[in-house]
Design a protein around this motif. Structure first.
Motif, PDB file in Angstrom:
ATOM      1  N   GLY A 507       0.823  -1.208   0.000  1.00  0.00           N
ATOM      2  CA  GLY A 507       0.000   0.000   0.000  1.00  0.00           C
ATOM      3  C   GLY A 507       0.854   1.253   0.000  1.00  0.00           C
ATOM      4  O   GLY A 507       1.038   1.900  -1.029  1.00  0.00           O
ATOM      5  N   ASP A 508       1.413   1.584   1.146  1.00  0.00           N
ATOM      6  CA  ASP A 508       2.237   2.801   1.269  1.00  0.00           C
ATOM      7  C   ASP A 508       3.491   2.741   0.399  1.00  0.00           C
ATOM      8  O   ASP A 508       3.978   3.771  -0.060  1.00  0.00           O
ATOM      9  N   GLY A 509       4.017   1.514   0.189  1.00  0.00           N
ATOM     10  CA  GLY A 509       5.249   1.376  -0.583  1.00  0.00           C
ATOM     11  C   GLY A 509       5.043   1.043  -2.042  1.00  0.00           C
ATOM     12  O   GLY A 509       6.014   1.004  -2.812  1.00  0.00           O
ATOM     13  N   PHE A 510       3.797   0.755  -2.454  1.00  0.00           N
ATOM     14  CA  PHE A 510       3.456   0.450  -3.849  1.00  0.00           C
ATOM     15  C   PHE A 510       4.260  -0.725  -4.413  1.00  0.00           C
ATOM     16  O   PHE A 510       4.543  -0.790  -5.605  1.00  0.00           O
ATOM     17  N   GLN A 511       4.641  -1.669  -3.551  1.00  0.00           N
ATOM     18  CA  GLN A 511       5.444  -2.802  -4.007  1.00  0.00           C
ATOM     19  C   GLN A 511       4.568  -3.912  -4.572  1.00  0.00           C
ATOM     20  O   GLN A 511       3.432  -4.119  -4.142  1.00  0.00           O
ATOM     21  N   GLN A 512       5.137  -4.621  -5.536  1.00  0.00           N
ATOM     22  CA  GLN A 512       4.482  -5.812  -6.051  1.00  0.00           C
ATOM     23  C   GLN A 512       4.447  -6.884  -4.964  1.00  0.00           C
ATOM     24  O   GLN A 512       5.267  -6.890  -4.048  1.00  0.00           O
ATOM     25  N   GLN A 513       3.504  -7.811  -5.080  1.00  0.00           N
ATOM     26  CA  GLN A 513       3.343  -8.831  -4.046  1.00  0.00           C
ATOM     27  C   GLN A 513       4.603  -9.674  -3.880  1.00  0.00           C
ATOM     28  O   GLN A 513       5.001 -10.006  -2.759  1.00  0.00           O
ATOM     29  N   ALA A 514       5.261 -10.001  -4.988  1.00  0.00           N
ATOM     30  CA  ALA A 514       6.479 -10.817  -4.910  1.00  0.00           C
ATOM     31  C   ALA A 514       7.571 -10.088  -4.123  1.00  0.00           C
ATOM     32  O   ALA A 514       8.296 -10.689  -3.333  1.00  0.00           O
ATOM     33  N   GLU A 515       7.684  -8.775  -4.346  1.00  0.00           N
ATOM     34  CA  GLU A 515       8.680  -7.981  -3.623  1.00  0.00           C
ATOM     35  C   GLU A 515       8.334  -7.906  -2.140  1.00  0.00           C
ATOM     36  O   GLU A 515       9.195  -8.049  -1.265  1.00  0.00           O
ATOM     37  N   ALA A 516       7.067  -7.680  -1.845  1.00  0.00           N
ATOM     38  CA  ALA A 516       6.627  -7.593  -0.447  1.00  0.00           C
ATOM     39  C   ALA A 516       6.823  -8.921   0.270  1.00  0.00           C
ATOM     40  O   ALA A 516       7.258  -8.960   1.427  1.00  0.00           O
ATOM     41  N   ASP A 517       6.505 -10.023  -0.418  1.00  0.00           N
ATOM     42  CA  ASP A 517       6.719 -11.347   0.179  1.00  0.00           C
ATOM     43  C   ASP A 517       8.199 -11.556   0.483  1.00  0.00           C
ATOM     44  O   ASP A 517       8.567 -12.083   1.537  1.00  0.00           O
ATOM     45  N   GLY A 518       9.050 -11.144  -0.474  1.00  0.00           N
ATOM     46  CA  GLY A 518      10.489 -11.290  -0.272  1.00  0.00           C
ATOM     47  C   GLY A 518      10.998 -10.438   0.873  1.00  0.00           C
ATOM     48  O   GLY A 518      11.862 -10.851   1.645  1.00  0.00           O
ATOM     49  N   LYS A 519      10.436  -9.244   1.021  1.00  0.00           N
ATOM     50  CA  LYS A 519      10.865  -8.349   2.106  1.00  0.00           C
ATOM     51  C   LYS A 519      10.405  -8.884   3.459  1.00  0.00           C
ATOM     52  O   LYS A 519      11.138  -8.762   4.461  1.00  0.00           O
ATOM     53  N   TRP A 520       9.211  -9.472   3.502  1.00  0.00           N
ATOM     54  CA  TRP A 520       8.763 -10.085   4.756  1.00  0.00           C
ATOM     55  C   TRP A 520       9.694 -11.241   5.137  1.00  0.00           C
ATOM     56  O   TRP A 520      10.087 -11.384   6.295  1.00  0.00           O
ATOM     57  N   LYS A 521      10.057 -12.035   4.138  1.00  0.00           N
ATOM     58  CA  LYS A 521      10.992 -13.131   4.394  1.00  0.00           C
ATOM     59  C   LYS A 521      12.312 -12.584   4.933  1.00  0.00           C
ATOM     60  O   LYS A 521      12.890 -13.113   5.883  1.00  0.00           O
ATOM     61  N   ARG A 522      12.738 -11.478   4.347  1.00  0.00           N
ATOM     62  CA  ARG A 522      14.012 -10.895   4.745  1.00  0.00           C
ATOM     63  C   ARG A 522      13.972 -10.349   6.175  1.00  0.00           C
ATOM     64  O   ARG A 522      14.940 -10.496   6.924  1.00  0.00           O
ATOM     65  N   VAL A 523      12.876  -9.727   6.566  1.00  0.00           N
ATOM     66  CA  VAL A 523      12.801  -9.155   7.911  1.00  0.00           C
ATOM     67  C   VAL A 523      12.661 -10.251   8.963  1.00  0.00           C
ATOM     68  O   VAL A 523      12.982 -10.037  10.132  1.00  0.00           O
ATOM     69  N   THR A 524      12.221 -11.432   8.544  1.00  0.00           N
ATOM     70  CA  THR A 524      12.181 -12.560   9.487  1.00  0.00           C
ATOM     71  C   THR A 524      13.530 -13.265   9.587  1.00  0.00           C
ATOM     72  O   THR A 524      13.748 -14.044  10.514  1.00  0.00           O
ATOM     73  N   GLU A 525      14.410 -13.010   8.629  1.00  0.00           N
ATOM     74  CA  GLU A 525      15.720 -13.672   8.603  1.00  0.00           C
ATOM     75  C   GLU A 525      16.875 -12.733   8.936  1.00  0.00           C
ATOM     76  O   GLU A 525      18.038 -13.145   8.940  1.00  0.00           O
ATOM     77  N   SER A 526      16.561 -11.467   9.194  1.00  0.00           N
ATOM     78  CA  SER A 526      17.600 -10.493   9.544  1.00  0.00           C
ATOM     79  C   SER A 526      17.001  -9.455  10.485  1.00  0.00           C
ATOM     80  O   SER A 526      15.782  -9.384  10.661  1.00  0.00           O
ATOM     81  N   SER A 527      17.850  -8.650  11.073  1.00  0.00           N
ATOM     82  CA  SER A 527      17.386  -7.544  11.910  1.00  0.00           C
ATOM     83  C   SER A 527      18.404  -6.421  11.827  1.00  0.00           C
ATOM     84  O   SER A 527      19.601  -6.665  11.687  1.00  0.00           O
ATOM     85  N   VAL A 528      17.915  -5.184  11.850  1.00  0.00           N
ATOM     86  CA  VAL A 528      18.705  -3.957  11.824  1.00  0.00           C
ATOM     87  C   VAL A 528      19.315  -3.678  10.439  1.00  0.00           C
ATOM     88  O   VAL A 528      19.411  -2.516  10.039  1.00  0.00           O
ATOM     89  N   GLN A 529      19.692  -4.707   9.693  1.00  0.00           N
ATOM     90  CA  GLN A 529      20.300  -4.475   8.379  1.00  0.00           C
ATOM     91  C   GLN A 529      19.386  -3.634   7.488  1.00  0.00           C
ATOM     92  O   GLN A 529      19.858  -2.752   6.759  1.00  0.00           O
TER      93      GLN A 529
END
Length: 588
Positions: A507-529
């Motif tokens: 919504g706020d970031g206008f990202q495609q679903q694939a990108e958003a899914d990948g970013k969610w995966k990333r925030v669950t596998e990293s922190s602060v980066q």
């Protein structure tokens, strides 16, 4: 040696009366730049003895054949080393050091404090199975050409001896691991098996090592592959009814932010700044989208919701993208265009002797980012720089289409700016040229990622494209850095649920679903980066404005860029102190 070592006999005598074999500094040590330069060498040598894998990937190859078992004893040695070095650093008077050494002092101090905290407080070795992946170092030995092939292959062979003990100990240490990190560890370990199952044997065939010895080496590689495969299977079968949450929690998050970002701002302040930045970008996107609306929608009425209007314009423009099979070649074809523009606009000096190689992302790196840059180690000045591109092979058509809409004709160019020219690739070439190894080895993520985000804006400011579509897509891309900071803070500090994260990103970031899914995966596998992008960008922009004010009529963008880069990958707060001082002495 790290620094110039034209040190007087008196200083050398002073230093060696106080500098011990373990790298510590005694009470008689000389407290000046000459003594500090020698101390840095001893500091790093001691560090590499305890971290042979890190030494290898930094380009220091004295310990390539060693693989240490990650047990309590090895961690205790590291904690003791950190305490010893903190004590040694305290014996120097930082006010007597030049700018370059002052920054090195602060970087080393932070690294040792972070080491203590990581082992004693964070304890990721208990809950993050990805921290036990040895494949990356073996791949480095095999793929980089820093020494004769036979020597590298024999080091590889000797290093494999401890793989069984290494993973046996890993299984002892892992307790209630994070489920998401467990899955990632499995993916990465299995993805790296070809290093041992095929690549090593292929390299042996190209060497002059006798056939009988080659067979021994091949057998050990295949046995090592079985051990690694066994660890992945062990992780898959691990009964873990109460896994640790991937969410770091406020106390650990604040501490990790302090050590990794090294910002003058707190996590809360950076989050607040990201929220304000998002509001500003939204206003700008609305203005550009209003101008583009008639081009794509004719006389169709504007949506009542202005952000819905922006989303519809972006969605229409995003259909302009390459086919899945052409993604990597499109990146390769974009790089010369960026090089020509940077040179024409005189933004920063490029080094034609440092090649950039575009390659498919190696399997052992899988799962965190779709595109990345791998730079040579601090000691490997002549090593290769790689632009790693994730493969779309085997993806369902819907997922591939979503991904390519995210990396469309416009944003793919911005991706290349960020990762390569004048982004990560250029910054890391400069960092490897800087005299100071310390700033390169302990590279600050906010400086590195912040430069890449800043370089995107710099290219747009200097007229990279006059198309309003490109401007809109840059705003959308820039929102990724902003949303990264918001997402990371909210998820790890405030337990933001996935559905709210998806709303933020799509919504706020206008990202495609694939990108958003990948970013969610990333925030669950990293922190602060994920904080590093916006945090670094914000501080570089603020520094540039302050430097422009300081220089007045003498200000030139190229001078700012090259002076900033000359300090290596140091924390921006320390570069700022040096650049805004009355007498600026770039160094290291």
């Amino acid at each position: 040696m790290i620094k110039k070592i034209l040190i007087t006999v008196v200083i050398v005598a002073l230093f060696f009366s106080g500098c011990k074999k373990d790298g510590s500094v005694g009470p008689q040590a000389g407290r000046d730049d000459g003594a500090f330069a020698v101390y840095e060498n001893n500091f790093l040598e001691g560090l590499w003895k305890l971290n042979p894998d890190w030494a290898t990937t930094a380009g220091y190859h004295k310990y390539d054949s060693l693989l240490f078992v990650p047990d309590d004893k090895s961690r205790d040695k590291m904690v003791n080393y950190a305490k010893l070095q903190l004590d040694s650093l305290s014996r120097f008077d930082i006010t007597t050091l030049n700018d370059a050494n002052k920054i090195d002092y602060q970087v080393m101090q932070n690294e040792m404090q972070k080491t203590e905290w990581s082992i004693q407080q964070l304890k990721a070795y208990q809950w993050d199975p990805t921290s036990y992946n040895v494949t990356r170092t073996f791949a480095y030995i095999l793929n980089e050409h820093y020494a004769p092939l036979a020597k590298r292959l024999r080091n590889f062979y000797q290093k494999m001896s401890n793989i069984p003990a290494y993973y046996k100990e890993a299984e002892k240490q892992i307790k209630n691991p994070v489920a998401e990190l467990t899955a990632l560890a499995v993916e990465q370990h299995l993805g790296g098996l070809s290093i041992f199952e095929k690549d090593y044997e292929d390299s042996l065939k190209k060497s002059n090592i006798p056939a009988a010895e080659q067979q021994q080496m091949t057998d050990k590689a295949h046995a090592s592959a079985e051990v690694i495969k066994g660890f992945a299977e062990w992780l898959k079968a691990l009964k873990n009814d109460r896994p640790r949450s991937f969410r770091l929690g406020k106390d650990l998050y604040d501490a990790k932010f302090k050590y990794e970002i090294q910002s003058e701002s707190s996590p809360q302040q950076m989050y607040n700044a990201a929220i304000e930045r998002m509001k500003y970008i939204h206003r700008e996107m609305v203005q550009v989208s209003k101008k583009l609306w008639p081009k794509y929608f004719g006389t169709k009425p504007l949506p009542v919701d202005s952000l819905d209007m922006v989303a519809r314009v972006i969605d229409t423009i995003s259909s302009n993208h390459v086919s899945p099979g052409d993604f990597q070649s499109a990146i390769e074809n974009t790089l010369p265009k960026l090089t020509a523009f940077v040179r024409a606009k005189n933004l920063v000096t490029l080094d034609p002797t440092r090649p950039l190689l575009v390659r498919k992302e190696p399997g052992y790196m899988a799962g965190v980012a779709g595109a990345s840059m791998s730079a040579p180690g601090a000691y490997d000045k002549e090593g290769n720089s790689y632009f790693n591109v994730g493969s779309l092979g085997g993806w369902p058509a819907e997922k591939a289409e979503s991904y390519l809409r995210e990396y469309n004709h416009y944003t793919m160019q911005i991706l290349c700016i960020h990762e390569a020219i004048p982004g990560h690739y250029v910054q890391l070439v400069y960092a490897n040229k800087a005299p100071s190894l310390v700033k390169s080895i302990f590279g600050n993520s906010a400086m590195i990622e912040g430069w890449a985000v800043y370089s995107e804006e710099m290219m747009m400011e200097n007229g990279y494209s006059d198309e309003p579509e490109m401007k809109l897509m840059w705003y959308k891309w820039h929102l990724r850095a902003v949303c990264n900071a918001i997402l990371d803070y909210k998820v790890h500090n405030e337990n933001m649920p996935k559905q709210d994260a998806m709303k933020l990103l799509t919504g706020d970031g206008f990202q495609q679903q694939a990108e958003a899914d990948g970013k969610w995966k990333r925030v669950t596998e990293s922190s602060v980066q994920l904080d590093s992008y916006f945090a670094g960008y914000k501080e570089i922009i603020e520094l540039r404005e302050a430097y422009k004010k300081k220089m007045g009529d003498k200000y030139k963008l190229k001078d700012f860029n090259e002076k900033f880069l000359s300090y290596g990958s140091a924390p921006i707060r320390y570069i700022k102190e040096a650049m805004l001082a009355k007498e600026v002495t770039p160094g290291g």
